[in-house]
Each structure stands twice: as C-alpha cells, then as structure tokens.
Design an enzyme around this catalytic site. Structure first.
Site, short mmCIF file in Angstrom:
data_model
loop_
_atom_site.label_atom_id
_atom_site.label_comp_id
_atom_site.label_asym_id
_atom_site.label_seq_id
_atom_site.Cartn_x
_atom_site.Cartn_y
_atom_site.Cartn_z
N ARG A 167 -11.25 0.78 13.30
CA ARG A 167 -11.46 1.81 12.55
C ARG A 167 -10.36 3.01 13.34
NH1 ARG A 167 -13.65 -1.27 10.02
NH2 ARG A 167 -15.64 -1.07 8.97
N SER A 237 -20.20 3.87 5.81
CA SER A 237 -20.83 3.80 7.13
C SER A 237 -20.38 4.95 7.56
CB SER A 237 -19.91 2.76 8.00
OG SER A 237 -20.24 1.59 7.03
N GLU A 332 -17.77 8.22 11.74
CA GLU A 332 -16.51 7.74 11.17
C GLU A 332 -15.70 8.55 10.18
OE1 GLU A 332 -16.95 3.53 9.86
OE2 GLU A 332 -15.86 4.18 7.89
C1 LIG Z 1 -19.27 3.37 -0.43
C2 LIG Z 1 -18.13 3.43 0.70
C3 LIG Z 1 -17.78 2.10 1.19
C4 LIG Z 1 -16.69 2.17 2.25
N1 LIG Z 1 -16.60 0.72 2.82
C5 LIG Z 1 -15.67 0.72 3.90
C6 LIG Z 1 -15.42 -0.43 4.44
O1 LIG Z 1 -15.91 -1.32 4.19
N2 LIG Z 1 -14.43 -0.34 5.48
C7 LIG Z 1 -13.84 0.84 5.82
O2 LIG Z 1 -12.83 0.68 6.48
N3 LIG Z 1 -14.16 1.93 5.29
C8 LIG Z 1 -15.07 1.90 4.06
N4 LIG Z 1 -15.32 3.28 3.60
C9 LIG Z 1 -14.56 4.24 3.88
C10 LIG Z 1 -13.19 4.54 3.13
O3 LIG Z 1 -13.39 4.14 1.79
C11 LIG Z 1 -11.86 4.33 3.52
O4 LIG Z 1 -11.81 5.16 4.84
C12 LIG Z 1 -10.90 4.78 2.71
O5 LIG Z 1 -9.49 4.23 3.25
C13 LIG Z 1 -10.56 6.42 2.75
O6 LIG Z 1 -9.75 6.50 1.58
P1 LIG Z 1 -9.29 7.76 0.97
O7 LIG Z 1 -8.53 7.73 0.35
O8 LIG Z 1 -10.75 8.33 0.23
O9 LIG Z 1 -9.26 8.92 2.18
P2 LIG Z 1 -9.96 10.35 2.19
O10 LIG Z 1 -11.36 10.22 2.53
O11 LIG Z 1 -9.66 11.32 1.36
O12 LIG Z 1 -9.28 10.63 3.76
C14 LIG Z 1 -9.60 9.89 4.80
C15 LIG Z 1 -8.63 10.57 6.08
O13 LIG Z 1 -7.21 10.15 5.99
C16 LIG Z 1 -6.37 11.07 5.81
N5 LIG Z 1 -5.61 10.78 4.50
C17 LIG Z 1 -5.68 10.51 3.26
N6 LIG Z 1 -4.70 10.34 2.81
C18 LIG Z 1 -3.61 10.60 3.47
C19 LIG Z 1 -2.16 10.14 3.70
N7 LIG Z 1 -1.58 9.97 2.39
N8 LIG Z 1 -1.47 10.25 4.74
C20 LIG Z 1 -2.31 10.83 5.90
N9 LIG Z 1 -3.49 11.01 5.99
C21 LIG Z 1 -4.06 10.89 4.78
C22 LIG Z 1 -7.43 12.42 5.28
O14 LIG Z 1 -6.51 13.47 5.84
C23 LIG Z 1 -8.67 12.03 6.21
O15 LIG Z 1 -8.54 12.33 7.70
C24 LIG Z 1 -16.42 3.37 2.62
C25 LIG Z 1 -16.54 4.40 1.95
C26 LIG Z 1 -17.63 4.52 1.05
C27 LIG Z 1 -17.60 5.72 0.17
#
Ligand SMILES: Cc1cc2nc3c(=O)[nH]c(=O)nc-3n(C[C@H](O)[C@H](O)[C@H](O)COP(=O)(O)OP(=O)(O)OC[C@H]3O[C@@H](n4cnc5c(N)ncnc54)[C@H](O)[C@@H]3O)c2cc1C
Length: 340
Positions: A167, A237, A332
């Site tokens: 992570r 998580s 996280e």
């Molecule tokens: C129901 C659920 C289940 C999940 N299961 C998992 C799992 O199994 N494994 C896992 O690893 N994660 C999991 N996650 C967490 C999440 O899905 C991941 O971290 C995902 O990659 C976040 O993507 P996002 O586009 O929503 O990012 P955001 O939530 O919008 O951003 C997350 C971070 O990334 C940064 N960011 C976003 N886009 C960019 C970009 N283009 N350039 C630079 N920085 C950026 C943001 O500033 C922030 O710090 C889960 C979340 C949920 C809600």
C-alpha cells in the site's frame, strides 16, 4: 480553450467521495489532456491556489472546504500494444479501473484479473500500489507517466523507480505533492498465469481457468464480503495491516494462538481486521459511523457525519487496538485538501 473557462467555482464534491463526506471545492476542473492540465497548473500558480488531486474518491477523506483547485484528470483513453503473446496496456489516469480489468480479462489477457472490482481510477492505482488476492499492481507496472507540478514537465518512471511496497509508493512520499499521474502502462499476457493462492478464490475457479473466470470469482467474493459504497458509504479497508517486530508477534501468538500472522519485510504482518474484531468492535457504532458488521476493517458512514467525527471514531478504534495488543494501526485513506 483558456484554463479559466474550465474552472468551476464553489463546487459541491460530496458525491465524489465514497465515504459520502460533505465537501465543497473553491475551484474545480476536469482536464482531459496533458495540455489542459498544464494550463490549469499555470493558472493555479498565477492565483496562488494550492492544488489537490482527486481520482474516483474511493480512498480519500476530504476536508469540508477545500481552498484552492481540485483537479480530477478525466482523460480516459486506453489501448493495448500487442507483441506476440505479451501486451502493454496503456490507460489514461481517468480510466475507470474496474471497467479496465473487466475488458482486459474478457479479451483473454492475464495480469490484472485478481484486482477486479477495486473501485477508482487507473491513475490512482499506483499511488497506494493497489492489491488484492495475492497480486499488487506494482508487479505489473511497466511505467507511470506524470506531470510534475513544480515545472509542468512530463516525466516517466519505471516500476523500480516507483518504490512500490505494501500500500505504498513514491507517490505517497517524495512525489506526493508533485506528481499528477496521467498514464499508466501495464504488462499483460496471453499465457495462462492464474494466481489462485487464496483458498476461497481457488475454490470458485474451475480449471483450466480464464482471466474472466478469475475476475468474476474475485468480484463475487468481494460482493459477499465488502459493503457496496453506493449502498453504504465507506472507503474499503480503513486501516493497513500492521507490520510488527518478530518479538511482539511471538508474544502475541503465545497469548492468541489463533492470531493470523504472515512473514513480511522487516517483521511480521498482522491482520488489522482480526485485531479490531478481537477488541469486540465488529458492528460497533458511535454517532454517524460504525465498524461494518461483516468486515471489521471497514468503517461505514451512515450519513450526516463529518471528517472530524470520522477522525475521532477512527482514533477510538486505533486506541483500543493499541491498548489491547500494543500494535499501532495506520490509516489507509488519504487526506485531501486539508491545510498543510
Ligand atoms: C469498497 C472498496 C474496496 C476497496 N478495496 C481495495 C482493495 O482491495 N485493494 C486496494 O488496494 N484498495 C482498495 N480500495 C481503495 C481504493 O479503491 C484504491 O486506493 C483506489 O486506487 C483509489 O482510486 P481513486 O481513483 O478512487 O483515488 P482517490 O480516492 O480519488 O485518491 C486516492 C489518492 O490518490 C491520489 N490520486 C488520485 N488520482 C491521482 C493522479 N492521477 N495522480 C496522482 N495522485 C492521484 C489522491 O490525491 C489521493 O491521495 C477500496 C476502496 C473501496 C471503497
């Protein structure tokens, strides 16, 4: 276009975080090309606006009011470069990750199927090195392309340069205030590479497996285990699985022989969900937040709560775990738009 034409003011982004927290951004824009992104950065520089980067909002705790400019990169092109039985999958940062996994697996390409149904954008996937069912995206990354906020130049990192860990990546550390990821490139393969180390996954996949069968099985398990943020707000998580020194793990194993433990770099990895559950907190509710009844790692928001209340709730959980086990939990989801 001029950048200022595309910047919306006082935008309600409450629907753009899966925790369902209320949030207003002073300025908000969705560039679809690197050129537009560079114009926005120039405008933010002129106006002295701090910049916050949002993807799908599935791993953030946003400030109630975000001063400055929130940028959500919306370029979402994807294409596959085929070289015999291997391929390079290019995805612009705004591509929807679950859809990318589904279309890639459906087309018979192996690699990312274990990461099915993880919500969010392709661009955010390397930030925390998303992982599930024995696979982390860092293993498949060929390169990551980003725009450097310091001088708006376009830069490329190899997987080794991304510093992937559990992570974790360079995008949470040295590049956390600098990189806006615009494209990721992943290695995929036509050759069968099923990763079925998890028993519940292996049980659901008939052999010989296809990438789509694995993705479908992963999706089914996830639907059983995790609350859908559309129905019950959450960020997946909430705590990372902690790595503790061998001495502490040994002492805990003596007191709790059934405690799950896994070898990890620098010590022993424990299951945060198990620790929370053992504190009797599964299903625990206070105010507008609670621990999910089936999954102790997930904090749910029933509506009407704030980021501040969530922080206090999470602290209560972490304090109880520390008191009982002497283990510190690390959050996280990432804070978004809070003053430095
Ligand atoms: C129901 C659920 C289940 C999940 N299961 C998992 C799992 O199994 N494994 C896992 O690893 N994660 C999991 N996650 C967490 C999440 O899905 C991941 O971290 C995902 O990659 C976040 O993507 P996002 O586009 O929503 O990012 P955001 O939530 O919008 O951003 C997350 C971070 O990334 C940064 N960011 C976003 N886009 C960019 C970009 N283009 N350039 C630079 N920085 C950026 C943001 O500033 C922030 O710090 C889960 C979340 C949920 C809600």
């Amino acid at each position: 276009m001029t950048a200022s034409m595309d910047i919306a003011q006082q935008v309600d982004l409450s629907a753009l975080n899966t925790l369902g927290l209320p949030v207003i951004a002073a300025h908000y824009a969705e560039p679809t090309t690197i050129g537009e992104l560079q114009q926005l950065l120039a405008e933010a520089h002129r106006q002295h606006w701090p910049v916050a980067v949002l993807g799908g909002g599935s791993n953030v705790i946003p400030a109630p009011y975000i001063e400055g400019l929130v940028i959500r990169y919306a370029g979402a092109d994807t294409h596959l470069e085929v070289d015999g039985s291997s391929g390079l999958l290019h995805a612009s940062a705004g591509a929807d990750w679950p859809s990318l996994v589904a279309t890639t697996a459906e087309a018979g390409w192996w690699g990312i199927e274990n990461l099915a149904l993880i919500p969010g954008s392709a661009g955010a996937a390397p930030v925390q090195n998303i992982g599930a069912y024995g696979v982390e995206i860092g293993e498949l990354i060929e390169r990551v392309v980003y725009v450097d906020r310091e001088d708006s130049s376009v830069k490329t990192l190899s997987a080794a340069e991304c510093g992937f860990g559990y992570r974790d990546s360079i995008f949470k550390h040295a590049l956390s205030e600098r990189a806006i990821i615009v494209e990721i490139v992943l290695r995929v393969s036509r050759n069968a590479l099923p990763r079925l180390d998890y028993a519940d996954l292996a049980q659901r996949v008939a052999l010989p497996a296809t990438p789509m069968a694995v993705a479908d099985a992963v999706s089914a398990i996830r639907r059983d285990k995790l609350p859908d943020p559309q129905q019950l707000a959450n960020a997946g998580s909430f705590f990372k699985n902690p790595t503790v020194p061998e001495s502490l793990a040994a002492a805990l194993s003596e007191r709790y022989p059934d405690m799950p433990r896994y070898p990890a770099a620098g010590g022993v990895k424990l299951a945060a969900g198990w620790l929370i559950d053992r504190c009797g907190l599964k299903g625990f509710k206070r105010g507008h937040f609670g621990i999910h009844e089936r999954q102790a790692l997930v904090i749910v928001h029933v509506g009407g709560g704030s980021a501040q209340e969530l922080g206090a709730f999470a602290n209560t959980i972490a304090e109880q775990v520390e008191e009982r086990f002497g283990v510190q939990l690390e959050q996280e989801p990432r804070f978004l738009g809070f003053p430095a």
